[in-house]
Design a protein around this motif. Structure first.
Motif, PDB file in Angstrom:
ATOM      1  N   PRO A 233      47.176  23.625 -12.532  1.00  0.00           N
ATOM      2  CA  PRO A 233      47.766  22.369 -12.054  1.00  0.00           C
ATOM      3  C   PRO A 233      46.762  21.568 -11.228  1.00  0.00           C
ATOM      4  O   PRO A 233      45.920  22.148 -10.538  1.00  0.00           O
ATOM      5  CB  PRO A 233      48.912  22.853 -11.159  1.00  0.00           C
ATOM      6  CG  PRO A 233      48.478  24.214 -10.692  1.00  0.00           C
ATOM      7  CD  PRO A 233      47.708  24.807 -11.836  1.00  0.00           C
ATOM      8  N   PHE A 234      46.855  20.252 -11.304  1.00  0.00           N
ATOM      9  CA  PHE A 234      46.139  19.410 -10.331  1.00  0.00           C
ATOM     10  C   PHE A 234      46.805  19.642  -8.978  1.00  0.00           C
ATOM     11  O   PHE A 234      48.032  19.669  -8.877  1.00  0.00           O
ATOM     12  CB  PHE A 234      46.260  17.932 -10.723  1.00  0.00           C
ATOM     13  CG  PHE A 234      45.990  17.009  -9.567  1.00  0.00           C
ATOM     14  CD1 PHE A 234      44.701  16.844  -9.072  1.00  0.00           C
ATOM     15  CD2 PHE A 234      47.042  16.351  -8.923  1.00  0.00           C
ATOM     16  CE1 PHE A 234      44.460  16.030  -7.970  1.00  0.00           C
ATOM     17  CE2 PHE A 234      46.795  15.528  -7.819  1.00  0.00           C
ATOM     18  CZ  PHE A 234      45.501  15.376  -7.350  1.00  0.00           C
ATOM     19  N   LEU A 309      38.361  23.128  -3.454  1.00  0.00           N
ATOM     20  CA  LEU A 309      38.506  22.063  -4.447  1.00  0.00           C
ATOM     21  C   LEU A 309      39.800  21.297  -4.214  1.00  0.00           C
ATOM     22  O   LEU A 309      39.920  20.127  -4.545  1.00  0.00           O
ATOM     23  CB  LEU A 309      38.529  22.659  -5.861  1.00  0.00           C
ATOM     24  CG  LEU A 309      37.384  23.600  -6.235  1.00  0.00           C
ATOM     25  CD1 LEU A 309      37.551  24.087  -7.669  1.00  0.00           C
ATOM     26  CD2 LEU A 309      36.037  22.919  -6.047  1.00  0.00           C
TER      27      LEU A 309
HETATM   28  N1  SAM Z   1      30.698  21.625 -11.520  1.00  0.00           N
HETATM   29  C1  SAM Z   1      31.242  22.432 -12.562  1.00  0.00           C
HETATM   30  C2  SAM Z   1      31.926  21.577 -13.608  1.00  0.00           C
HETATM   31  O1  SAM Z   1      31.953  20.363 -13.477  1.00  0.00           O
HETATM   32  O2  SAM Z   1      32.391  22.121 -14.603  1.00  0.00           O
HETATM   33  C3  SAM Z   1      32.166  23.529 -12.076  1.00  0.00           C
HETATM   34  C4  SAM Z   1      32.885  23.317 -10.776  1.00  0.00           C
HETATM   35  S1  SAM Z   1      34.279  22.233 -10.864  1.00  0.00           S
HETATM   36  C5  SAM Z   1      34.708  22.117  -9.171  1.00  0.00           C
HETATM   37  C6  SAM Z   1      35.513  23.315 -11.575  1.00  0.00           C
HETATM   38  C7  SAM Z   1      36.857  22.704 -11.943  1.00  0.00           C
HETATM   39  O3  SAM Z   1      37.673  22.580 -10.792  1.00  0.00           O
HETATM   40  C8  SAM Z   1      36.862  21.332 -12.528  1.00  0.00           C
HETATM   41  O4  SAM Z   1      36.564  21.381 -13.898  1.00  0.00           O
HETATM   42  C9  SAM Z   1      38.277  20.813 -12.220  1.00  0.00           C
HETATM   43  O5  SAM Z   1      39.109  20.810 -13.378  1.00  0.00           O
HETATM   44  C10 SAM Z   1      38.787  21.792 -11.164  1.00  0.00           C
HETATM   45  N2  SAM Z   1      39.282  21.063  -9.982  1.00  0.00           N
HETATM   46  C11 SAM Z   1      38.575  20.265  -9.156  1.00  0.00           C
HETATM   47  N3  SAM Z   1      39.385  19.682  -8.251  1.00  0.00           N
HETATM   48  C12 SAM Z   1      40.636  20.114  -8.492  1.00  0.00           C
HETATM   49  C13 SAM Z   1      41.916  19.843  -7.926  1.00  0.00           C
HETATM   50  N4  SAM Z   1      42.056  18.976  -6.925  1.00  0.00           N
HETATM   51  N5  SAM Z   1      42.991  20.487  -8.437  1.00  0.00           N
HETATM   52  C14 SAM Z   1      42.858  21.362  -9.440  1.00  0.00           C
HETATM   53  N6  SAM Z   1      41.684  21.643 -10.056  1.00  0.00           N
HETATM   54  C15 SAM Z   1      40.577  21.014  -9.589  1.00  0.00           C
END
Ligand code: SAM
Length: 354
Positions: A233-234, A309
């Protein structure tokens, strides 16, 4: 069109038309959700029994050059206390992980320019030579194809890069201009061509997501046929532009997990930490609706809270061993078993066809 017939078709053919996908998303009832969850669990049991694979997640840097509107470690969030693990620290996470029965290590981080291609190659090579029986998964964002090839040659087996959404306009509403939908998709294609077991994925109930964008996600996945799909989930983070947006729901996430299981009977689908964050039993429910992977954290406890995150992320205080014991008990309580195994895609070994 009717929902049970479409679900049966999906189970049989592993794909639907856009109209059928939209119909499924727009005509949910509690009863049809429950039928879908049962179907997904049957399919996962047929191919994986009650096994659950575990991946040791090492969040090795929270520096990021990107500014995704949803993400707590986005570049513009000046309140984040930034950290990087050293190569030695990463290796000691692997050592502890191996001792705890992990046979897959996932190196995940923001897009941190301080880790150059050569640094990543050195780290992957070191893990590969110390742990020849383990899978190495990278989740380090967008690089050019030559770099992906070098990481692969150094010993990386898998790559997680969520596509985030398969609708260009939606993608642009989640990311600033510097980030580009076409490039994201090109990266995924390149990873597949090189020979990685590739994972894509998206956030459920992200801002501006609609039945149509979800249908496009499902169509992208049914065509791309990834080995893994990471969805959760977001969940809003208080220091991002999306701080006031609504969090995703458990049932919407379970619905998507179950659909993915029917698209990809042999897929590796995690019950994510984000799902465990919005509900105490979220990960158990995910496993019962078709997921077959859990990803406990192996990062040192002192940095866990800094890889935030989204708000209220769970498991930021416990030692790795505590997380493993807790998850073992949770899975056992619902009749599933976390196994000591690399947990490769069965299709990868060329044994079966989807
Ligand atoms: N930098 C890499 C990338 O872009 O694939 C890996 C790290 S990135 C933080 C991993 C995942 O965290 C993202 O693909 C995103 O879908 C998820 N994510 C980031 N913020 C989020 C949020 N507020 N709620 C849920 N998932 C989140």
């Amino acid at each position: 069109m009717n929902t049970p017939a479409i679900m049966e078709k999906l189970k049989r053919e592993h794909r639907l038309t856009k109209e059928e996908w939209i119909f499924l998303f727009d005509n949910r009832t509690r009863q049809s959700d429950e039928k879908l969850f049962r179907m997904a669990d049957e399919v996962r049991r047929e191919h994986f029994g009650n096994k659950v694979y575990k991946r040791g997640l090492i969040e090795f840097t929270n520096y990021c050059r990107n500014d995704c509107y949803y993400c707590g470690i986005r570049k513009s969030n000046l309140k984040v206390s930034r950290y990087r693990l050293s190569e030695e620290e990463i290796l000691s996470c692997c050592e502890e992980g191996y001792r705890l029965g992990f046979r897959t290590f996932v190196l995940q981080g923001g897009e941190d320019g301080a880790f150059a291609k050569e640094d990543m190659i050195r780290i992957v090579s070191a893990i590969r030579s110390r742990y020849p029986d383990c899978a190495i998964t990278l989740s380090i964002g967008e690089w050019d194809k030559a770099a992906y090839q070098e990481f692969f040659d150094a010993g990386a087996d898998r790559y997680l890069l969520r596509h985030e959404t398969a609708n260009k306009e939606h993608y642009e509403s989640l990311h600033p201009k510097q980030m580009n939908y076409e490039r994201r998709i090109e990266c995924l294609q390149a990873l597949k061509e090189i020979g990685y077991q590739v994972g894509c994925g998206f956030m459920v109930d992200s801002p501006n997501q609609t039945s149509e964008t979800l249908a496009e996600d499902m169509m992208f996945i049914q065509d791309f046929r990834p080995a893994m799909v990471g969805i959760g989930p977001f969940v809003p983070h208080h220091d991002t532009p999306f701080k006031d947006k609504q969090s995703g729901t458990v049932t919407d996430t379970l619905f998507c997990i179950a659909l993915l299981r029917l698209i990809l009977p042999f897929g590796l689908i995690p019950a994510t930490t984000a799902l465990g964050t919005i509900s105490e039993t979220g990960r158990e429910q995910g496993i019962r609706c078709g997921a077959n992977v859990v990803m406990p954290n192996l990062s040192p406890t002192i940095v866990r809270k800094k890889y935030e995150l989204y708000d209220h992320k769970i498991c930021t205080g416990e030692e790795a061993a505590e997380c493993v014991n807790c998850l073992n008990a949770r899975m056992e309580a619902i009749g599933y078993e976390i196994v000591v195994d690399r947990g490769d895609s069965p299709l990868w070994q060329g044994e079966k066809k989807a």
